[in-house]
Design a protein around this motif. Structure first.
Motif, PDB file in Angstrom:
ATOM      1  N   GLU A  13       5.656 -10.058  -6.972  1.00 21.29           N
ATOM      2  CA  GLU A  13       4.731 -10.140  -6.073  1.00 21.29           C
ATOM      3  C   GLU A  13       3.484 -10.283  -6.669  1.00 21.29           C
ATOM      4  O   GLU A  13       2.967  -9.540  -7.474  1.00 21.29           O
ATOM      5  CB  GLU A  13       4.705  -8.829  -5.154  1.00 21.29           C
ATOM      6  CG  GLU A  13       4.210  -9.004  -3.681  1.00 21.29           C
ATOM      7  CD  GLU A  13       4.314  -8.027  -2.958  1.00 21.29           C
ATOM      8  OE1 GLU A  13       4.256  -8.148  -1.670  1.00 21.29           O
ATOM      9  OE2 GLU A  13       4.359  -6.789  -3.459  1.00 21.29           O
ATOM     10  N   THR A  14       2.639 -11.302  -6.255  1.00 18.82           N
ATOM     11  CA  THR A  14       1.421 -11.719  -6.776  1.00 18.82           C
ATOM     12  C   THR A  14       0.547 -10.619  -6.300  1.00 18.82           C
ATOM     13  O   THR A  14       0.749 -10.108  -5.048  1.00 18.82           O
ATOM     14  CB  THR A  14       1.038 -13.113  -6.469  1.00 18.82           C
ATOM     15  OG1 THR A  14       0.879 -13.073  -5.052  1.00 18.82           O
ATOM     16  CG2 THR A  14       2.085 -14.192  -7.035  1.00 18.82           C
ATOM     17  N   PRO A  15      -0.773 -10.658  -7.047  1.00 19.34           N
ATOM     18  CA  PRO A  15      -1.829  -9.713  -6.533  1.00 19.34           C
ATOM     19  C   PRO A  15      -2.249 -10.238  -5.270  1.00 19.34           C
ATOM     20  O   PRO A  15      -2.675  -9.334  -4.151  1.00 19.34           O
ATOM     21  CB  PRO A  15      -2.718  -9.864  -7.342  1.00 19.34           C
ATOM     22  CG  PRO A  15      -2.197 -10.290  -8.890  1.00 19.34           C
ATOM     23  CD  PRO A  15      -0.955 -11.002  -8.327  1.00 19.34           C
ATOM     24  N   ASN A  16      -2.267 -11.476  -4.821  1.00 23.21           N
ATOM     25  CA  ASN A  16      -2.857 -12.281  -3.443  1.00 23.21           C
ATOM     26  C   ASN A  16      -1.652 -11.782  -2.639  1.00 23.21           C
ATOM     27  O   ASN A  16      -2.091 -11.454  -1.279  1.00 23.21           O
ATOM     28  CB  ASN A  16      -2.711 -13.889  -3.794  1.00 23.21           C
ATOM     29  CG  ASN A  16      -2.900 -14.570  -2.468  1.00 23.21           C
ATOM     30  OD1 ASN A  16      -2.351 -14.503  -1.472  1.00 23.21           O
ATOM     31  ND2 ASN A  16      -4.159 -14.942  -2.473  1.00 23.21           N
ATOM     32  N   ALA A  17      -0.276 -11.847  -2.944  1.00 19.95           N
ATOM     33  CA  ALA A  17       0.400 -11.358  -1.718  1.00 19.95           C
ATOM     34  C   ALA A  17       0.503  -9.820  -1.695  1.00 19.95           C
ATOM     35  O   ALA A  17       0.657  -9.627  -0.437  1.00 19.95           O
ATOM     36  CB  ALA A  17       2.018 -11.453  -2.293  1.00 19.95           C
ATOM     37  N   LYS A  18       0.238  -8.998  -2.532  1.00 18.88           N
ATOM     38  CA  LYS A  18      -0.204  -7.547  -2.120  1.00 18.88           C
ATOM     39  C   LYS A  18      -1.071  -7.450  -1.213  1.00 18.88           C
ATOM     40  O   LYS A  18      -1.161  -6.557  -0.498  1.00 18.88           O
ATOM     41  CB  LYS A  18      -0.226  -6.816  -3.505  1.00 18.88           C
ATOM     42  CG  LYS A  18       1.108  -6.730  -4.206  1.00 18.88           C
ATOM     43  CD  LYS A  18       0.931  -5.899  -5.353  1.00 18.88           C
ATOM     44  CE  LYS A  18       2.145  -5.849  -6.397  1.00 18.88           C
ATOM     45  NZ  LYS A  18       1.813  -5.341  -7.658  1.00 18.88           N
ATOM     46  N   GLN A  19      -2.513  -8.072  -1.616  1.00 20.48           N
ATOM     47  CA  GLN A  19      -3.709  -7.913  -0.696  1.00 20.48           C
ATOM     48  C   GLN A  19      -3.486  -8.640   0.582  1.00 20.48           C
ATOM     49  O   GLN A  19      -3.728  -7.895   1.553  1.00 20.48           O
ATOM     50  CB  GLN A  19      -4.630  -8.783  -1.665  1.00 20.48           C
ATOM     51  CG  GLN A  19      -6.199  -8.681  -0.740  1.00 20.48           C
ATOM     52  CD  GLN A  19      -7.043  -9.494  -1.418  1.00 20.48           C
ATOM     53  OE1 GLN A  19      -6.751 -10.581  -2.076  1.00 20.48           O
ATOM     54  NE2 GLN A  19      -8.372  -9.186  -1.026  1.00 20.48           N
ATOM     55  N   TYR A 112       3.795 -13.216   1.873  1.00 24.78           N
ATOM     56  CA  TYR A 112       2.349 -13.103   2.503  1.00 24.78           C
ATOM     57  C   TYR A 112       1.752 -13.658   1.485  1.00 24.78           C
ATOM     58  O   TYR A 112       1.801 -13.813   0.168  1.00 24.78           O
ATOM     59  CB  TYR A 112       1.709 -11.671   2.480  1.00 24.78           C
ATOM     60  CG  TYR A 112       2.530 -10.954   3.615  1.00 24.78           C
ATOM     61  CD1 TYR A 112       1.683 -10.511   4.731  1.00 24.78           C
ATOM     62  CD2 TYR A 112       3.926 -10.394   3.322  1.00 24.78           C
ATOM     63  CE1 TYR A 112       2.143  -9.965   5.877  1.00 24.78           C
ATOM     64  CE2 TYR A 112       4.492  -9.656   4.470  1.00 24.78           C
ATOM     65  CZ  TYR A 112       3.584  -9.348   5.874  1.00 24.78           C
ATOM     66  OH  TYR A 112       4.250  -8.589   6.661  1.00 24.78           O
ATOM     67  N   SER A 113       0.409 -14.534   1.961  1.00 25.46           N
ATOM     68  CA  SER A 113      -0.604 -15.181   1.100  1.00 25.46           C
ATOM     69  C   SER A 113      -1.975 -14.931   2.029  1.00 25.46           C
ATOM     70  O   SER A 113      -1.886 -14.934   3.166  1.00 25.46           O
ATOM     71  CB  SER A 113      -0.467 -16.326   0.795  1.00 25.46           C
ATOM     72  OG  SER A 113      -0.276 -17.290   1.675  1.00 25.46           O
ATOM     73  N   VAL A 114      -3.205 -15.062   1.121  1.00 25.22           N
ATOM     74  CA  VAL A 114      -4.448 -14.631   2.114  1.00 25.22           C
ATOM     75  C   VAL A 114      -5.262 -15.611   1.322  1.00 25.22           C
ATOM     76  O   VAL A 114      -5.323 -16.105   0.207  1.00 25.22           O
ATOM     77  CB  VAL A 114      -4.880 -13.171   1.826  1.00 25.22           C
ATOM     78  CG1 VAL A 114      -5.276 -12.856   0.443  1.00 25.22           C
ATOM     79  CG2 VAL A 114      -6.197 -13.316   2.762  1.00 25.22           C
TER      80      VAL A 114
END
Length: 196
Positions: A13-19, A112-114
């Motif tokens: 899981e990428t940092p972007n997905a976690k955020q 998820y992504s933001v």
């Protein structure tokens, strides 16, 4: 074997997905959390069906008002007052109607992504391959800092629904708003559908 794989999957899981998931959790809890929330909405289902109104929610209780009806859900009974027909229908609040029973949603069903936008943060939720929910994708625009919802685009099957949200507030909601004001509807027809 699954227990051994879980840490490896979490690391992918990428940092972007976690955020994005963290922000979504906060936004979701503001809307559906125990403190309750209220907001105005404007719904457009692929240009075919449009409505606007206001809703207040707290735990299992709701009050809402739209262009055709007012509704009070005290957690046991749902009272629907239809203005045009001057009819109040009483339903079991814990029984889903034929439309809402078709929709299933779990925050765990998505990736998820933001991304930053001029008017807020755009959260994109895409349904995972083996998810059982009916919602395929969500694009949720939330406010910077507060993460209050501004706009939702929800894809179910092949069509999109857009919901614009305004006047969003969290907490300070009295339980009195969820009590059906029977005296206001003297002379209206009452139909009891709680056993249907």
């Amino acid at each position: 074997m699954m227990t051994a794989l879980m840490p490896a999957l979490a690391q992918n899981e990428t940092p972007n997905a976690k955020q994005a998931r963290h922000i979504m959790d906060i936004a979701y809890n503001q809307v559906f959390g125990n403190e309750g929330s209220s907001f105005s909405y404007n719904v457009n289902i692929v240009g075919i069906y449009k409505t606007r109104g206001h809703i207040t929610m707290k735990e299992k209780k709701q009050y809402f008002s739209d262009e055709r009806a007012d509704g009070w859900n005290d957690g046991k009974t749902l009272y629907m007052a239809y203005r045009k027909k001057k009819t109040v229908e009483m339903r079991n609040a814990n029984k889903k109607d034929k439309h809402s029973s078709k929709f299933r949603f779990s925050l765990d069903d998505f990736t998820y992504s933001v991304a930053k936008q001029a008017d807020g943060l755009m959260l994109t939720l895409k349904q995972k391959k083996n998810a059982k929910g009916t919602i395929k994708e969500v694009q949720a625009l939330v406010a910077y800092k507060t993460y209050a919802p501004i706009r939702l685009r929800i894809k179910v099957a092949f069509f999109w629904t857009t919901i614009h949200i305004s006047n969003f507030k969290v907490g300070n909601i009295s339980n009195d708003i969820f009590v059906f004001p029977r005296d206001r509807y003297k002379g209206w027809k009452f139909v009891d559908k709680r056993r249907d």
